[in-house]
Design a protein around this motif. Structure first.
Motif, PDB file in Angstrom:
ATOM      1  N   GLU A   1     124.629  38.436 -38.169  1.00  0.00           N
ATOM      2  CA  GLU A   1     124.301  37.245 -38.942  1.00  0.00           C
ATOM      3  C   GLU A   1     125.610  36.550 -39.311  1.00  0.00           C
ATOM      4  O   GLU A   1     126.580  37.212 -39.671  1.00  0.00           O
ATOM      5  CB  GLU A   1     123.559  37.648 -40.220  1.00  0.00           C
ATOM      6  CG  GLU A   1     123.087  36.450 -41.011  1.00  0.00           C
ATOM      7  CD  GLU A   1     122.355  36.848 -42.284  1.00  0.00           C
ATOM      8  OE1 GLU A   1     122.262  38.050 -42.564  1.00  0.00           O
ATOM      9  OE2 GLU A   1     121.903  35.940 -42.989  1.00  0.00           O
TER      10      GLU A   1
ATOM     11  N   THR B   1     119.376  32.190 -35.326  1.00  0.00           N
ATOM     12  CA  THR B   1     119.372  30.728 -35.227  1.00  0.00           C
ATOM     13  C   THR B   1     119.988  30.052 -36.447  1.00  0.00           C
ATOM     14  O   THR B   1     119.951  28.831 -36.551  1.00  0.00           O
ATOM     15  CB  THR B   1     117.940  30.199 -35.012  1.00  0.00           C
ATOM     16  OG1 THR B   1     117.117  30.736 -36.049  1.00  0.00           O
ATOM     17  CG2 THR B   1     117.409  30.618 -33.672  1.00  0.00           C
ATOM     18  N   THR B   2     120.579  30.845 -37.349  1.00  0.00           N
ATOM     19  CA  THR B   2     121.251  30.265 -38.508  1.00  0.00           C
ATOM     20  C   THR B   2     122.308  29.274 -38.037  1.00  0.00           C
ATOM     21  O   THR B   2     123.143  29.600 -37.201  1.00  0.00           O
ATOM     22  CB  THR B   2     121.946  31.365 -39.331  1.00  0.00           C
ATOM     23  OG1 THR B   2     121.027  32.425 -39.516  1.00  0.00           O
ATOM     24  CG2 THR B   2     122.406  30.846 -40.669  1.00  0.00           C
TER      25      THR B   2
ATOM     26  N   GLU C   1     119.291  37.229 -37.607  1.00  0.00           N
ATOM     27  CA  GLU C   1     119.152  35.825 -38.010  1.00  0.00           C
ATOM     28  C   GLU C   1     119.874  34.914 -37.003  1.00  0.00           C
ATOM     29  O   GLU C   1     120.768  34.149 -37.372  1.00  0.00           O
ATOM     30  CB  GLU C   1     119.751  35.600 -39.412  1.00  0.00           C
ATOM     31  CG  GLU C   1     119.173  36.487 -40.496  1.00  0.00           C
ATOM     32  CD  GLU C   1     117.894  35.934 -41.121  1.00  0.00           C
ATOM     33  OE1 GLU C   1     117.551  34.768 -40.831  1.00  0.00           O
ATOM     34  OE2 GLU C   1     117.235  36.666 -41.864  1.00  0.00           O
TER      35      GLU C   1
ATOM     36  N   SER D   1     114.505  37.341 -38.728  1.00  0.00           N
ATOM     37  CA  SER D   1     114.541  35.940 -39.119  1.00  0.00           C
ATOM     38  C   SER D   1     113.859  35.802 -40.464  1.00  0.00           C
ATOM     39  O   SER D   1     112.949  36.558 -40.794  1.00  0.00           O
ATOM     40  CB  SER D   1     113.835  35.074 -38.087  1.00  0.00           C
ATOM     41  OG  SER D   1     113.943  33.717 -38.468  1.00  0.00           O
TER      42      SER D   1
END
Lengths: 303, 274
Positions: free
Chosen positions: A86, A161-162, A159, A190
């Protein structure tokens, strides 16, 4: 070879007196796109780190492709893994391509494979720019390219697509689908439930260090038996006519919002209700069945 | 027990080393060494009313004093960030999911940083050696090379301590504090404490073990190592009389220095692997 590429049995992690993960059993089949959802503090990050071998397991065991991640076949097992942390942090002073070279060297992947990976994540144009000048989304894409080095059999995406814009998110999931077609297993977390519900094969809901439910989105919806919503658009007198034809069917509520009628009803009442509504003819202009969202399911399991 | 893959160590070491070359760290430190050494060589005797190069022994004695302050500080600053920096930025987790062991990661970091430090030392003092070489005979060159070699070892020892601090420290701020504290202790406080203890006890106690206590400080080991190889300085310091013969053997002192390099690094690996 194990058919389950990820196998957790009674995996437990204690931090002092706090039990962050409480005896998790989890099987992920080869080739699955698997989602792990849970709010902050649910234990999903800890479970992720346990699977990756970043923190020792207090009790139980986790096998990746039949091997302990820190076991005797440590290097072999890790070469099969790709990991995108992340908010991935890379080295500011290196260029994009140098970053990939460094990780490629450590994974014993030929450097000549790197340019194609940059191409795949859409960073070819920035290959010789320093990571310092990269936007957050570009860093995330470079991190993803790094995770793909050496065509891993198992990808861990925390995560992922942060920081990506909607277009990049679409591209990202397109690559994930391509990878799944190639037989790659992916585990992703997600917090944007709506984003992953259309895209994962199966998911697990984590809460309080436990996995509360596992299954396809549909399994989970049915397991919770949450009500559906029918959205009906139509002309004048719609509400009265709908109320008339649905008499005798267990309806939870009818609400009128503008010219749209929202009817909440239990799942088993859906087909009988649709059959009766079909008799309305032209009075009904449009009808839409809305399944409970993953949010609804998620909060259903939490409560 | 996992075997060590030297290739992985080499990859990490190469990155650390080239990072320091590219950000001009190596160049900056080398220039500092050159400038300070030249100033000392030419103006070191200014207090006695003379300028210009005098003898290699006196020059080395002055350089030893400089190096004792400078190299531990530079080595500690270079190394304190090694592990805790990666941890705080968040890149450590990613590294540790790769096919590299924690031991290889530390050894690679250490080797790369040690390489950068050694390179700066050789380039910086080597340049001065070249400038002075017309005035040096073979024996003097040999002494100067010995000084450079021991300066490198001194750097390695403090770098090893720095990497150990970097593993133990919870964050970068604390690691830098520990590094500065370590420098103060070994470079400024340690000798004063020893001297104080000696004076307080009027030399009644510990007179015999006093020289051995110096071995507990790599900076002192470096001092003794250099001072004892220089006849002119040895008599100048009047140390020959108080120092046991066993400790004036360069091999013994070199061994102690080696222990100061290996020891903290071993502790760092032990702690990092938990």
């Amino acid at each position: 070879m194990a058919s389950n590429i990820v196998e957790a049995r009674g995996a437990t992690k204690d931090f002092g007196t706090v039990q962050a993960v409480k005896g998790v059993d989890l099987s992920i089949a080869a080739g699955e796109l698997f989602g792990l959802i849970g709010h902050n503090g649910a234990g999903k990050s800890t479970l992720f780190k346990m699977m990756l071998g970043l923190i020792p397991i207090t009790s139980g065991e986790i096998l990746l492709d039949g091997e302990k991640v820190n076991g005797p076949r440590f290097r072999e097992t890790r070469r099969k893994i790709g990991y995108l942390p992340e908010n991935v942090v890379l080295y500011d002073n290196l260029t994009g391509i140098e970053t990939l070279y460094f990780f490629a060297d450590l994974k014993a992947v030929p450097r000549k494979d790197c340019p194609a990976l940059l191409e795949k994540v859409g960073l070819s144009h920035a290959a010789s720019r320093r990571v310092r000048e990269y936007s957050k989304g570009m860093r995330q894409r470079l991190g993803f390219a790094q995770a793909l080095l050496g065509t891993p059999r198992l990808l861990f995406l925390d995560e992922p697509t942060t920081g990506l814009d909607p277009g990049a998110i679409r591209d990202f999931y397109r690559i994930l689908r391509e990878l799944r077609d190639e037989g790659v297993t992916m585990v992703l977390t997600s917090h944007i439930l709506a984003e992953i519900q259309e895209r994962v094969d199966r998911l697990a809901i984590m809460e309080g260090g436990l996995i509360r439910a596992t299954g396809t989105v549909q399994d989970l919806r049915e397991g919770m038996n949450l009500p559906l919503t029918l959205e009906i658009a139509g002309g004048a007198g719609l509400a009265e006519q709908v109320a008339r034809v649905l008499q005798g069917i267990a309806i939870e509520s009818i609400e009128e919002a503008g010219s749209i009628l929202h009817i909440r009803l239990p799942r088993e009442a859906k087909m009988p209700a649709l059959a009766r509504l079909a008799t309305l003819g032209d009075t009904m202009r449009d009808l839409h069945v809305r399944e409970p969202s993953l949010e609804d399911v998620f909060f259903g399991y939490r409560n | 027990m996992l075997s060590i893959d030297f290739r992985q160590i080499g990859i990490v070491a190469g990155k650390e080393f080239w990072d320091r070359i590219r950000n001009r760290w190596v160049l900056a430190v080398a220039v500092v060494f050159t400038v300070f050494a030249l100033v000392i060589a030419y103006f070191g005797a200014a207090q006695q009313g003379a300028v210009g190069f005098r003898s290699i022994d006196v020059t080395i004695a002055s350089l030893v004093s400089l190096v004792i302050y400078l190299i531990p500080l530079i080595a500690l600053i270079l190394g304190f960030d090694a592990i805790v920096g990666e941890r705080e930025r968040g890149s450590l987790d990613l590294l540790l999911t790769l096919p590299i062991t924690r031991k290889e990661l530390i050894l690679g970091k250490y080797a790369g940083l040690a390489g950068a430090l050694a390179f700066s030392t050789i380039a910086g003092f080597g340049a001065v050696g070249l400038i002075l070489s017309p005035q040096l005979n073979l024996n003097a060159l040999f002494h100067y090379a010995g000084f450079m070699g021991s300066a490198i070892l001194l750097g390695f020892a403090f770098l090893s301590i720095a990497v150990m601090l970097s593993v133990f420290a919870a964050d970068r701020t604390r690691a830098s504090g520990l590094a500065i504290g370590t420098w103060f202790f070994f470079v400024l406080v340690f000798d004063l404490l020893l001297l104080g203890a000696l004076v307080v006890t009027a030399g009644d106690y510990g007179g015999a073990i006093f020289p051995y206590l110096l071995l507990a400080n790599p900076a002192d080991v470096f001092r003794v190592l250099n001072v004892f190889s220089l006849d002119e300085v040895r008599t100048l310091y009047g140390l020959a009389t108080v120092f046991p013969e066993a400790l004036s053997n360069p091999a013994t002192l070199g061994g102690v220095m080696l222990a100061w390099i290996v020891g903290p690094l071993a502790v760092a690996i032990w702690r990092f692997e938990r």
